[in-house]
Design a protein around this motif. Structure first.
Motif, PDB file in Angstrom:
ATOM      1  N   SER A  56       0.852  -1.197   0.000  1.00  0.00           N
ATOM      2  CA  SER A  56       0.000   0.000   0.000  1.00  0.00           C
ATOM      3  C   SER A  56       0.883   1.240   0.000  1.00  0.00           C
ATOM      4  CB  SER A  56      -0.910  -0.017   1.227  1.00  0.00           C
ATOM      5  OG  SER A  56      -1.643   1.190   1.309  1.00  0.00           O
ATOM      6  N   ILE A  57       0.269   2.310  -0.412  1.00  0.00           N
ATOM      7  CA  ILE A  57       0.925   3.627  -0.319  1.00  0.00           C
ATOM      8  C   ILE A  57       0.208   4.395   0.786  1.00  0.00           C
ATOM      9  CG2 ILE A  57       1.370   5.825  -1.466  1.00  0.00           C
ATOM     10  CD1 ILE A  57       1.555   4.245  -4.099  1.00  0.00           C
ATOM     11  N   VAL A  58       0.977   4.799   1.780  1.00  0.00           N
ATOM     12  CA  VAL A  58       0.421   5.498   2.943  1.00  0.00           C
ATOM     13  C   VAL A  58       0.561   7.017   2.727  1.00  0.00           C
ATOM     14  CG1 VAL A  58       0.532   5.804   5.442  1.00  0.00           C
ATOM     15  CG2 VAL A  58       1.104   3.579   4.414  1.00  0.00           C
ATOM     16  N   TYR A  59      -0.559   7.695   2.908  1.00  0.00           N
ATOM     17  CA  TYR A  59      -0.581   9.171   2.763  1.00  0.00           C
ATOM     18  C   TYR A  59      -0.863   9.784   4.130  1.00  0.00           C
ATOM     19  CZ  TYR A  59      -2.245  13.826   1.412  1.00  0.00           C
ATOM     20  OH  TYR A  59      -2.436  15.188   1.298  1.00  0.00           O
ATOM     21  N   LEU A  60       0.046  10.655   4.587  1.00  0.00           N
ATOM     22  CA  LEU A  60      -0.097  11.319   5.889  1.00  0.00           C
ATOM     23  C   LEU A  60      -0.230  12.838   5.661  1.00  0.00           C
ATOM     24  CD1 LEU A  60       2.791   9.464   7.764  1.00  0.00           C
ATOM     25  CD2 LEU A  60       0.366   8.860   7.726  1.00  0.00           C
ATOM     26  N   PRO A  61      -1.460  13.328   5.598  1.00  0.00           N
ATOM     27  CA  PRO A  61      -1.653  14.792   5.445  1.00  0.00           C
ATOM     28  C   PRO A  61      -1.442  15.485   6.794  1.00  0.00           C
ATOM     29  CG  PRO A  61      -3.767  13.715   5.549  1.00  0.00           C
ATOM     30  CD  PRO A  61      -2.753  12.613   5.654  1.00  0.00           C
ATOM     31  N   SER A  62      -0.212  15.718   7.149  1.00  0.00           N
ATOM     32  CA  SER A  62       0.121  16.230   8.494  1.00  0.00           C
ATOM     33  C   SER A  62      -0.018  17.747   8.529  1.00  0.00           C
ATOM     34  CB  SER A  62       1.555  15.830   8.882  1.00  0.00           C
ATOM     35  OG  SER A  62       1.682  14.422   8.804  1.00  0.00           O
ATOM     36  N   TYR A  63      -1.115  18.233   8.998  1.00  0.00           N
ATOM     37  CA  TYR A  63      -1.338  19.664   9.110  1.00  0.00           C
ATOM     38  C   TYR A  63      -0.683  20.200  10.397  1.00  0.00           C
ATOM     39  CZ  TYR A  63      -4.919  19.178   5.506  1.00  0.00           C
ATOM     40  OH  TYR A  63      -5.568  18.935   4.338  1.00  0.00           O
ATOM     41  N   TYR A  64       0.002  21.298  10.249  1.00  0.00           N
ATOM     42  CA  TYR A  64       0.410  22.011  11.468  1.00  0.00           C
ATOM     43  C   TYR A  64       0.253  23.506  11.213  1.00  0.00           C
ATOM     44  CZ  TYR A  64       5.003  22.757   9.239  1.00  0.00           C
ATOM     45  OH  TYR A  64       6.004  23.108   8.396  1.00  0.00           O
ATOM     46  N   TYR A  65      -0.174  24.234  12.212  1.00  0.00           N
ATOM     47  CA  TYR A  65      -0.568  25.625  12.077  1.00  0.00           C
ATOM     48  C   TYR A  65       0.545  26.554  12.572  1.00  0.00           C
ATOM     49  CZ  TYR A  65      -5.164  23.635  11.327  1.00  0.00           C
ATOM     50  OH  TYR A  65      -6.205  22.918  10.819  1.00  0.00           O
ATOM     51  N   ASN A  66       0.519  27.779  12.012  1.00  0.00           N
ATOM     52  CA  ASN A  66       1.534  28.772  12.404  1.00  0.00           C
ATOM     53  C   ASN A  66       1.476  29.076  13.894  1.00  0.00           C
ATOM     54  OD1 ASN A  66       2.371  28.998   9.776  1.00  0.00           O
ATOM     55  ND2 ASN A  66       0.960  30.688   9.314  1.00  0.00           N
ATOM     56  N   ASN A  67       0.279  29.052  14.456  1.00  0.00           N
ATOM     57  CA  ASN A  67       0.168  29.421  15.864  1.00  0.00           C
ATOM     58  C   ASN A  67       0.807  28.398  16.780  1.00  0.00           C
ATOM     59  OD1 ASN A  67      -1.640  27.347  15.613  1.00  0.00           O
ATOM     60  ND2 ASN A  67      -3.442  28.525  16.287  1.00  0.00           N
ATOM     61  N   GLN A  68       1.214  27.282  16.214  1.00  0.00           N
ATOM     62  CA  GLN A  68       1.895  26.305  17.055  1.00  0.00           C
ATOM     63  C   GLN A  68       3.234  26.841  17.542  1.00  0.00           C
ATOM     64  OE1 GLN A  68       2.001  22.761  14.628  1.00  0.00           O
ATOM     65  NE2 GLN A  68       0.114  21.973  15.528  1.00  0.00           N
ATOM     66  N   TYR A  69       3.994  27.481  16.661  1.00  0.00           N
ATOM     67  CA  TYR A  69       5.264  28.054  17.129  1.00  0.00           C
ATOM     68  C   TYR A  69       5.086  29.485  17.635  1.00  0.00           C
ATOM     69  CZ  TYR A  69       5.455  29.727  12.245  1.00  0.00           C
ATOM     70  OH  TYR A  69       5.181  30.291  11.044  1.00  0.00           O
ATOM     71  N   ILE A  70       3.976  30.139  17.196  1.00  0.00           N
ATOM     72  CA  ILE A  70       3.687  31.450  17.782  1.00  0.00           C
ATOM     73  C   ILE A  70       3.355  31.301  19.260  1.00  0.00           C
ATOM     74  CG2 ILE A  70       2.036  33.369  17.776  1.00  0.00           C
ATOM     75  CD1 ILE A  70       1.946  33.149  14.753  1.00  0.00           C
ATOM     76  N   ASP A  71       2.655  30.235  19.604  1.00  0.00           N
ATOM     77  CA  ASP A  71       2.362  29.982  21.013  1.00  0.00           C
ATOM     78  C   ASP A  71       3.640  29.811  21.815  1.00  0.00           C
ATOM     79  OD1 ASP A  71      -0.315  30.124  20.518  1.00  0.00           O
ATOM     80  OD2 ASP A  71      -0.596  27.955  20.300  1.00  0.00           O
ATOM     81  N   ILE A  72       4.606  29.145  21.190  1.00  0.00           N
ATOM     82  CA  ILE A  72       5.888  28.988  21.876  1.00  0.00           C
ATOM     83  C   ILE A  72       6.555  30.345  22.063  1.00  0.00           C
ATOM     84  CG2 ILE A  72       8.187  27.958  21.704  1.00  0.00           C
ATOM     85  CD1 ILE A  72       6.937  25.699  20.091  1.00  0.00           C
ATOM     86  N   PHE A  73       6.487  31.186  21.028  1.00  0.00           N
ATOM     87  CA  PHE A  73       7.086  32.524  21.121  1.00  0.00           C
ATOM     88  C   PHE A  73       6.373  33.369  22.183  1.00  0.00           C
ATOM     89  CE2 PHE A  73       7.361  36.989  19.744  1.00  0.00           C
ATOM     90  CZ  PHE A  73       8.732  37.137  19.738  1.00  0.00           C
ATOM     91  N   ASN A  74       5.035  33.211  22.242  1.00  0.00           N
ATOM     92  CA  ASN A  74       4.265  33.983  23.216  1.00  0.00           C
ATOM     93  C   ASN A  74       4.646  33.652  24.653  1.00  0.00           C
ATOM     94  OD1 ASN A  74       2.866  35.391  21.278  1.00  0.00           O
ATOM     95  ND2 ASN A  74       1.152  33.955  21.218  1.00  0.00           N
ATOM     96  N   LYS A  75       5.136  32.446  24.862  1.00  0.00           N
ATOM     97  CA  LYS A  75       5.573  32.073  26.204  1.00  0.00           C
ATOM     98  C   LYS A  75       6.747  32.939  26.656  1.00  0.00           C
ATOM     99  CE  LYS A  75       4.147  27.223  25.841  1.00  0.00           C
ATOM    100  NZ  LYS A  75       4.614  25.814  25.850  1.00  0.00           N
ATOM    101  N   TYR A  76       7.545  33.385  25.674  1.00  0.00           N
ATOM    102  CA  TYR A  76       8.733  34.178  25.991  1.00  0.00           C
ATOM    103  C   TYR A  76       8.530  35.673  25.766  1.00  0.00           C
ATOM    104  CZ  TYR A  76      11.008  29.610  25.739  1.00  0.00           C
ATOM    105  OH  TYR A  76      11.359  28.298  25.940  1.00  0.00           O
TER     106      TYR A  76
END
Length: 484
Positions: free
Chosen positions: A165-185
């Motif tokens: 089989s061919i496995v397809y992984l549509p891995s979505y990740y959002y900009n706010n994921q690293y913005i949240d990290i920045f907001n911590k600092y």
């Protein structure tokens, strides 16, 4: 520079320059911090997705190796497994057959828009050595960055055998994921930057103020007129210390030159004074000598008028001797003023007492205060005023009523005495010499009066000046410190 345009002060320019550099440094460090945190967040996110995809593939490989799964039953048997694996790994999974046709997914089939793997992706996947292809793009509909991974799921180790089989992984990740990290600092960064800005403002202001204060102090001492210039104490070893040392050297050189000049001037003045004294002494000696020689030549003891002649000769000799004594007294007074004794005196009353000695009907006193108090020597003030009033009376013009005005004024800590007459005045060329020893506009006298007046005024850190208009009169202005 245009008229009316005002330049910024040196202190403000230094302050703004240092502050600008500080703000640029703060902005630069903030930007670098943001970029570093942003990059670290992205790398962490990519590593997280990669580890999840590896874990998911490991779960799929484990499932097909332990369950009786082949190309015909993979869609049926993997449906529930995909649900479980997807929940555990928090990733969506889509399975295609070896030709890129949709088989099964943890998502509902109607949600799967991509029923076929794109041909170019399929070709690239088969051409890859490791059996995987990654794509990253921005999905405007979801407002997210999509990291799609295509991987081959094999049940045979032989790479020539088509994958299970061919496995397809549509891995979505959002900009706010690293913005949240920045907001911590961000709160910490803002706090640090605010403190850095305040510290920069304080340090910039202190540095600029220190620099300009030093320059202003040096400038004020250099341009300070009317006072003794003193060396500047400056302990710092910086660029300004070179200027201070040069200034101090200049002060010492000026003092040496001033002392040398004063000594030369004193020698010249005393030489001129000696010439004047010799001249004044010779004037009476000549007639005395002639009188004695004439008397000796015509002396006759039997002369009936011998007594009268002796008496006449004696009078001439006494007159000439008195003249010599007057010259000696004037010179003695100039050479050594009496030791001053400061007392607090009422200047108004003191001037009135001095004026009473003269013919006061032509002398008028004006004052801006009834009682002007001054710390001064009584003998000095008497000699000063007597000399000025006498000179004013002697400047009388024939046929004109002589008028002498004495004005007394006090402002703050200064007293001004003005003596004005309506006499003959003094020629402009002679005004510059009026305070010099042996200078006089009269036919007789030593010319020491005004010199002594200036000397006495300057002993009290005062000043005297004169203005005159030929044929209209002269007025002297004396400015003295109150001394109280």
């Amino acid at each position: 520079m245009a008229i009316g345009q005002r330049e910024l002060s040196l202190q403000l320019r230094v302050f703004l320059g240092i502050l600008l550099v500080s703000l640029v440094c703060i902005a630069g460090t903030t930007l670098i911090s943001y970029l570093v945190i942003n990059r670290v967040a992205q790398v962490q996110n990519e590593r997280s997705l990669q580890s999840k995809s590896l874990a998911l593939m490991a779960s799929l490989e484990y499932a097909i190796s332990h369950d009786d799964i082949d190309r015909q039953n993979i869609a049926k048997k993997m449906r529930n497994k995909l649900m479980e694996i997807s929940d555990i790994n928090k990733l969506d999974v889509v399975l295609y057959d070896s030709k890129g046709r949709f088989l099964v997914s943890n998502l509902s089939e109607d949600l799967i828009k991509q029923k076929l793997v794109p041909a170019k992706v399929l070709d690239k996947l088969y051409d890859s050595d490791n059996g995987m292809v990654d794509y990253t793009f921005f999905d405007s509909e979801k407002g997210a960055v999509v990291s799609s991974s295509y991987r081959m799921l094999r049940d045979e180790p032989d790479p020539k055998v088509p994958p299970l089989s061919i496995v397809y992984l549509p891995s979505y990740y959002y900009n706010n994921q690293y913005i949240d990290i920045f907001n911590k600092y961000i709160h910490f960064i803002v706090l640090v930057n605010v403190l850095a800005v305040l510290l920069s403002v304080f340090i910039s202001w202190r540095i600029s103020k220190k620099i300009t204060q030093t320059i202003t102090s040096i400038s004020s001492k250099i341009s300070d007129e009317g006072r003794d210039l003193k060396p500047i104490k400056y302990s710092s070893r910086d660029e300004l210390s070179v200027l201070v040392r040069a200034y101090n050297r200049m002060i010492y050189q000026l003092r040496e030159q001033t002392e040398l000049k004063a000594q030369v001037e004193r020698e010249i003045a005393w030489r001129e004074m000696a010439k004047q004294v010799a001249h004044e002494v010779k004037n009476p000696l000549t007639p005395m000598k002639l009188t004695i020689q004439n008397f000796q030549r015509k002396f006759d003891a039997q002369d009936p008028q011998i007594v009268d002649k002796v008496d006449k000769m004696s009078k001439v000799m006494v007159e000439q001797i008195d003249l010599i004594a007057e010259v000696a007294s004037a010179f003695s007074e100039f050479a050594q003023l009496p030791e001053k004794e400061d007392v607090v005196l009422n200047l108004n009353e003191e001037i009135k007492n001095i004026v009473n000695i003269f013919d006061k009907k032509d002398i008028f006193i004006h004052a801006n205060k009834d009682n002007i108090m001054l710390k001064f020597d009584k003998i000095y003030i008497s000699r000063i005023m007597t000399n000025l009033i006498t000179n004013a009376q002697q400047a009388e013009v024939y046929g004109r009523r002589p008028i002498i005005n004495i004005d007394l004024e006090q402002f703050n800590k200064k007293v001004t005495i003005k003596v004005e007459d309506n006499g003959s005045g003094i020629e402009k060329e002679k005004l510059e010499q009026i305070f010099e020893p042996n200078f006089t506009t009269k036919s007789s006298g030593m010319g020491l009066g005004l010199t002594m007046v200036r000397k006495m005024v300057e002993e009290y850190q005062g000043s005297i000046s004169v203005k005159s208009q030929l044929g209209k009169g002269t007025y002297f202005t004396i400015i003295l410190p109150v001394g109280l």
